[in-house]
Every structure is written in C-alpha cells, then in structure tokens.
Design an enzyme around this catalytic site. Structure first.
Site, PDB file in Angstrom:
ATOM      1  N   CYS A  30       0.831  -1.209   0.000  1.00  0.00           N
ATOM      2  CA  CYS A  30       0.000   0.000   0.000  1.00  0.00           C
ATOM      3  C   CYS A  30       0.864   1.257   0.000  1.00  0.00           C
ATOM      4  O   CYS A  30       1.566   1.521   0.972  1.00  0.00           O
ATOM      5  CB  CYS A  30      -0.923  -0.070   1.218  1.00  0.00           C
ATOM      6  SG  CYS A  30      -1.555   1.483   1.822  1.00  0.00           S
ATOM      7  N   CYS A  33       0.392   3.853   2.744  1.00  0.00           N
ATOM      8  CA  CYS A  33       0.896   3.301   4.014  1.00  0.00           C
ATOM      9  C   CYS A  33       2.384   3.606   4.174  1.00  0.00           C
ATOM     10  O   CYS A  33       2.843   3.895   5.275  1.00  0.00           O
ATOM     11  CB  CYS A  33       0.693   1.787   4.076  1.00  0.00           C
ATOM     12  SG  CYS A  33      -1.034   1.293   4.014  1.00  0.00           S
TER      13      CYS A  33
END
Length: 105
Positions: A30, A33
């Site tokens: 991600c 993230c």
C-alpha cells in the site's frame, strides 16, 4: 522508533499498555501506508512518552483487521485502556495527526 511487534494476542497487547496505543493498520503493497511511516515517526518523536505507536500488517494478521473492521488502508486506530477512542483513515500530515490525537492523551 515505531515498533513492529510480534505478540501472543492483540487483546493482550491492548490490555497490557499503560499508554494510549496508536495502531497503524497497513500493508506492504500500500503506497499511502509507506507515506505514513515517516509521519508516524515524527508523531512518535513529538509525543514521546505520551503514546505508543504499533504497526500491524493486515496481510499477516487478517483476523485482527477484520475484528476491527479495517476496510481502508492505512487506518490508524487510537486505543485507550483497551478501547478504540479514535479512528483515522488515509494519510494525515504529522501536525494534523498530533492535533487529532492530543485531546485523547
């Protein structure tokens, strides 16, 4: 430093914490993230001693993620005395995040 922790049970980790715990639910694939990593380190440095930051890889611990209804990544959940008191989805700048956390500390 932000802790990557291996633990017997997440409930145990929450219950055993004297400080509020900011849990970063993330995944290695991600992009947003990855952006949160530096932000969380700044937050951790500024709020040293007031809270503890823990990262949980949702691919490794899918049962914890589903237990806490994590649908978007990254999702930050602030736990106080084992209970979720705030939840932030997506990326926030360090100063915005600190502002958001402050009332709970």
């Amino acid at each position: 430093m932000v802790t990557k922790q291996k633990f017997q049970s997440f409930a145990e980790l929450l219950a055993g914490s004297q400080q509020p715990l900011l849990v970063d639910f993330y995944a290695t694939w991600c992009g947003p993230c990855q952006m949160m990593t530096g932000i969380l380190e700044q937050v951790n440095a500024q709020l040293q001693g007031q809270l503890k930051v823990v990262k949980i890889d949702t691919d490794r611990y899918p049962q914890i993620a589903s237990q806490h209804h994590i649908e978007a990544l990254p999702t930050l959940v602030l736990f106080k005395q084992g209970q979720p008191v705030d939840r932030i989805e997506g990326v926030l700048a360090a100063n915005q995040l600190i502002e958001r956390l402050q009332p709970h500390l």
